[in-house]
Design an enzyme around this catalytic site. Structure first.
Site, PDB file in Angstrom:
ATOM      1  N   GLY A  75     -67.218   9.160 -82.594  1.00 40.47           N
ATOM      2  CA  GLY A  75     -65.938   9.797 -82.895  1.00 40.47           C
ATOM      3  C   GLY A  75     -64.990   9.823 -81.727  1.00 40.47           C
ATOM      4  O   GLY A  75     -65.381  10.087 -80.589  1.00 40.47           O
ATOM      5  N   SER A 124     -65.808   0.389 -76.762  1.00 42.31           N
ATOM      6  CA  SER A 124     -64.896  -0.755 -76.691  1.00 42.31           C
ATOM      7  C   SER A 124     -64.796  -1.295 -75.270  1.00 42.31           C
ATOM      8  O   SER A 124     -64.820  -2.516 -75.050  1.00 42.31           O
ATOM      9  CB  SER A 124     -63.510  -0.309 -77.186  1.00 42.31           C
ATOM     10  N   HIS A 144     -56.710   7.502 -79.917  1.00 42.26           N
ATOM     11  CA  HIS A 144     -55.250   7.457 -79.969  1.00 42.26           C
ATOM     12  C   HIS A 144     -54.558   8.153 -78.800  1.00 42.26           C
ATOM     13  O   HIS A 144     -53.335   8.268 -78.791  1.00 42.26           O
ATOM     14  CB  HIS A 144     -54.754   8.049 -81.294  1.00 42.26           C
TER      15      HIS A 144
END
Length: 213
Positions: A75, A124, A144
Site C-alpha cells: 500500500g 518500484s 502519489h
C-alpha cells in the site's frame, strides 16, 4: 486493425475490482494501450488490486503483448490506516500490514488475463535498478506524494522507446481538486522536450515520446 472497444467479457470484471480508476479513464487507458501495445510490452507502476491492470491486460491481449505490473502490495501512503482511502479489508492481521496481492490475483484470474498480466512484487525503485527491457508504454500510478512519483519517473521513463507512451494518472492542475505531485512530474516530463501530449481524459495524461530522426 485492433478493435478499440473494451471487451464486453471484461467490463464486469473491471467494475468489480477494487481500485480508483473511473470507467472513462479506464477506457482511455485501454484504448491508449491498444495504440502502443503493438510496439512492445507495457509496464504499470502501481498495481493495487488490479482494476487498471484489467484495462491494460485487455489491450495486451488485443495486441499480442504483455503487461508487467510492479507493486510491493503493502500500500502507498494514502491508503494506510488513518488515511481517507484506507480499506480495512486489505489489512493482513498476521503482519499488521496492507496486502493487496490476493485481491489482485483474484481480479486477474476472474478476468481470464493471467497469460497477459505478469505481476512483479517489489518496490518500484528496486525493480527499476535491474530493469533493461524497452517499453512501448509506461503507466505511472503508484504512490502519489512527491518522492515516489519522482522516483517512478526517474527510474522508469528512460525505458520508453521513441514513439512509445508515458502515461500519468491523477494529474490535477488545480490543487483544489487533487494532489500536485503527479502534476509536477508530468510537467517536468513535458519540459524535457522529449514528449508531446496526445490525450487527456479526466486525470489521465498521455505523452508520446518523440522519435528522433
Amino acid at each position: 486493425m485492433t478493435d478499440m472497444s473494451f471487451p464486453a467479457d471484461l467490463r464486469h470484471a473491471a467494475e468489480r475490482a477494487k481500485g480508483f480508476m473511473p470507467g472513462n479513464e479506464g477506457l482511455a487507458l485501454f484504448q491508449t494501450a491498444c495504440v502502443y501495445g503493438p510496439l512492445g510490452p507495457i509496464c504499470e507502476i502501481g498495481t493495487y488490486c488490479g482494476k487498471s491492470a484489467i484495462y491494460l491486460g485487455a489491450a495486451a491481449r488485443e495486441t499480442g503483448t504483455v503487461l508487467f505490473t510492479v507493486d510491493h502490495h503493502r500500500g502507498s501512503e494514502e491508503i494506510q490506516p488513518g488515511w481517507a482511502h484506507h480499506d480495512p479489508s486489505l489489512m493482513d492481521p498476521r503482519f499488521g500490514k496492507m496486502d493487496s496481492l490476493p485481491f489482485f490475483r483474484t481480479a486477474i484470474a476472474s478476468a481470464g488475463l493471467e497469460d497477459q498480466v505478469i505481476a512483479i512484487v517489489g518496490s518500484s525503485e528496486t525493480v527499476a535498478r535491474y530493469w533493461h527491457t524497452p517499453l512501448a508504454m509506461l503507466f505511472i500510478d503508484g504512490g502519489h506524494s512527491e518522492d515516489p512519483v519522482t522516483k517512478d519517473y526517474e527510474g522508469w521513463a528512460h525505458h520508453v522507446i521513441p514513439g512509445g507512451a508515458l502515461v500519468f494518472h491523477d494529474v490535477y492542475p488545480d490543487p483544489k481538486t487533487g494532489g500536485q505531485a503527479p502534476y509536477r512530474v508530468f510537467q517536468r516530463a513535458l519540459a524535457t522536450g522529449q514528449y508531446k501530449e496526445t490525450r487527456t481524459e479526466g486525470s489521465l495524461r498521455v505523452l508520446e515520446r518523440i522519435a528522433t530522426p
